[in-house]
Design a protein around this motif. Structure first.
Motif, PDB file in Angstrom:
ATOM      1  N   UNK A   1       1.503   6.090  -7.876  1.00 53.77           N
ATOM      2  CA  UNK A   1       0.914   6.853  -6.772  1.00 53.77           C
ATOM      3  C   UNK A   1       1.781   6.639  -5.533  1.00 53.77           C
ATOM      4  N   UNK A   2       2.804   7.466  -5.336  1.00 53.06           N
ATOM      5  CA  UNK A   2       3.672   7.288  -4.161  1.00 53.06           C
ATOM      6  C   UNK A   2       2.994   7.643  -2.851  1.00 53.06           C
ATOM      7  N   UNK A   3       1.808   8.276  -2.914  1.00 55.62           N
ATOM      8  CA  UNK A   3       1.077   8.648  -1.698  1.00 55.62           C
ATOM      9  C   UNK A   3       0.138   7.549  -1.230  1.00 55.62           C
ATOM     10  N   UNK A   4       0.011   6.476  -2.002  1.00 55.78           N
ATOM     11  CA  UNK A   4      -0.993   5.451  -1.717  1.00 55.78           C
ATOM     12  C   UNK A   4      -0.745   4.774  -0.372  1.00 55.78           C
ATOM     13  N   UNK A   5      -1.847   4.419   0.284  1.00 57.52           N
ATOM     14  CA  UNK A   5      -1.801   3.714   1.561  1.00 57.52           C
ATOM     15  C   UNK A   5      -1.927   2.217   1.329  1.00 57.52           C
ATOM     16  N   UNK A   6      -1.113   1.452   2.044  1.00 58.00           N
ATOM     17  CA  UNK A   6      -1.187  -0.007   1.976  1.00 58.00           C
ATOM     18  C   UNK A   6      -1.055  -0.564   3.387  1.00 58.00           C
TER      19      UNK A   6
ATOM     20  N   UNK B   1      -2.701   0.046   5.975  1.00 62.68           N
ATOM     21  CA  UNK B   1      -2.808   1.156   6.938  1.00 62.68           C
ATOM     22  C   UNK B   1      -1.510   1.939   7.108  1.00 62.68           C
ATOM     23  N   UNK B   2      -0.593   1.785   6.174  1.00 61.60           N
ATOM     24  CA  UNK B   2       0.657   2.550   6.203  1.00 61.60           C
ATOM     25  C   UNK B   2       0.570   3.636   5.142  1.00 61.60           C
ATOM     26  N   UNK B   3       0.641   4.894   5.549  1.00 67.91           N
ATOM     27  CA  UNK B   3       0.473   6.024   4.643  1.00 67.91           C
ATOM     28  C   UNK B   3       1.699   6.194   3.755  1.00 67.91           C
ATOM     29  N   UNK B   4       1.457   6.510   2.482  1.00 72.18           N
ATOM     30  CA  UNK B   4       2.506   6.825   1.509  1.00 72.18           C
ATOM     31  C   UNK B   4       3.504   5.689   1.322  1.00 72.18           C
ATOM     32  N   UNK B   5       3.020   4.456   1.355  1.00 78.86           N
ATOM     33  CA  UNK B   5       3.906   3.347   1.001  1.00 78.86           C
ATOM     34  C   UNK B   5       4.152   3.326  -0.500  1.00 78.86           C
TER      35      UNK B   5
END
Length: 402
Positions: free
Chosen positions: A61-66, A68-72
């Motif tokens: 999932x390249x769009x996942x948030x980690x 609070x950083x979007x698309x990490x």
């Protein structure tokens, strides 16, 4: 040419709405298993990339948030357990950054060694990881690489070497020529035998134990190289589209034994059908055996979005062209004499329109995995993604059944 450069440089994602069909319809086999993104991880595009080796399964999932950083980006590792799959670990980039898209590229060999690309990180990045180790190792780009090279758009994993690509790297004859380098730095980086501006060499890659297939859709060409234990890279074959309308030729690739499959997805707006070009090696020469188009209305342009080869099987992913069509997975059997026959179809269902069923595909033995990166649960507004995996004739490879 412009199409591939713009795709490579686009860093944003648009989640697509849709409704999941109540069940997958499999013709010629048992019903597959669906795996959804873990709900605690929020929305995303789980299933953008998939890979399978032995009893291990990887879903990206390249769009996942980690943090609070979007698309990490997150890479999920699953392990076969009985008749199903269990989440084993989540992998996050050691240098997670907003829009880094960790996992945008993914490749694994049968020993469970995984290559991961993160093209959105500064200058792009590539990582190595193994099922036997929790350590995620970042691989630096070659010091001799062009200053404009952005790595990690595509990766490949052979038995002994990992590879990463920078398809928008400039060269002496122009811009966006592309370059491919080995992770271990043995030997010089690869470029096309006759580079041209805009060819985007390295836009796509496929590999087996000793070879890599490099796509250059900007020039409608793919190149086959042999990669040995000592870093030798020998150009052994060139595949070129003979039709001027196949402008997406080599956007998807598969390599297995004496067979090569090259996808050329179409364009619904331009009424251009997608195709898959299938080649067979006989002796020292490669022969085009068949150019396959979608047999169904509604999936003509999406046909060839993804391809996979395993043993004597070819799988083709076909995303839907319009509302009500739904995506599909087509299965073909490859005969030693070069005959290619239809062997079945698995339909995503009409309600999967807009979910990109068939956007990603992987296969080993008789087991296939299809990515549905924009899938969502019934009643949910936001998409999170899912995959489906077949349940028939799962193959455990030697050294991997642990």
């Amino acid at each position: 040419m412009d199409r591939h450069v713009s795709i490579l440089r686009a860093l944003g994602w648009a989640l697509k709405p849709g409704l999941l069909a109540a069940s997958m319809m499999a013709h010629g086999g048992s019903s597959p298993i669906r795996i959804d993104k873990p709900p605690e991880d929020g929305i995303g595009c789980f299933g953008t990339r998939v890979e399978l080796a032995g009893r291990w399964l990887w879903i990206v999932d390249p769009c996942a948030t980690h943090a609070d950083l979007w698309s990490t980006g997150i890479v999920y590792q699953y392990v076969r357990h009985g008749s199903g799959w269990v989440l084993d670990r989540r992998m996050i980039s050691p240098r997670a950054e907003a829009n880094g898209r960790f996992g945008e590229a993914l490749s694994a060999n049968d020993a469970g060694h995984v290559a991961i690309g993160a093209p959105g990180e500064p200058r792009g990045a590539a990582y190595m990881v193994s099922v036997e180790s929790a350590h995620i190792q970042r691989v630096d780009f070659p010091v001799t690489s062009p200053a404009d090279a952005v790595w990690g758009y595509a990766v490949a994993r052979t038995r002994s070497t990992m590879w990463t690509a920078a398809p928008t790297a400039d060269c002496s004859v122009g811009v966006d020529c592309g370059i491919v380098a080995s992770f271990d730095g043995i030997g010089p980086p690869l470029s096309a035998p006759q580079p041209v501006s805009g060819m985007t060499f390295g836009y796509s890659m496929a590999s087996d134990a000793t070879r890599i297939l490099v796509g250059a859709p900007g020039s409608r060409t793919a190149y086959l190289y042999t990669a040995g234990f000592i870093g030798a890279q020998v150009h052994t074959a060139t595949f070129t589209a003979t039709s001027p309308t196949s402008v997406t030729y080599a956007e998807s690739l598969a390599l297995q034994g004496d067979w090569v499959a090259i996808g050329a997805p179409g364009d619904a707006a331009a009424s251009r059908p997608g195709q898959v070009w299938v080649y067979q090696k006989v002796g020292e020469f490669w022969f085009l055996r068949r150019v396959i188009s979608s047999p169904d209305e509604g999936r003509r342009a999406g046909f060839g979005r993804s391809v996979a080869l395993a043993k004597d099987l070819l799988w083709v992913g076909a995303t839907a062209d319009f509302d009500g069509a739904g995506g599909a997975l087509y299965t073909y059997r490859l005969e030693p004499d070069g005959v290619i026959t239809e062997a079945g179809v698995t339909l995503g269902g009409q309600d999967t329109t807009g979910w990109a069923f068939g956007a990603a595909l992987a296969g080993r033995g008789a087991t296939w995995i299809v990515g549905i990166p924009y899938a969502r649960d019934a009643g949910s507004f936001d998409g999170s993604g899912a995959i489906v995996v077949s349940t028939e004739d799962f193959v455990f490879y030697s050294g991997m059944d642990r």
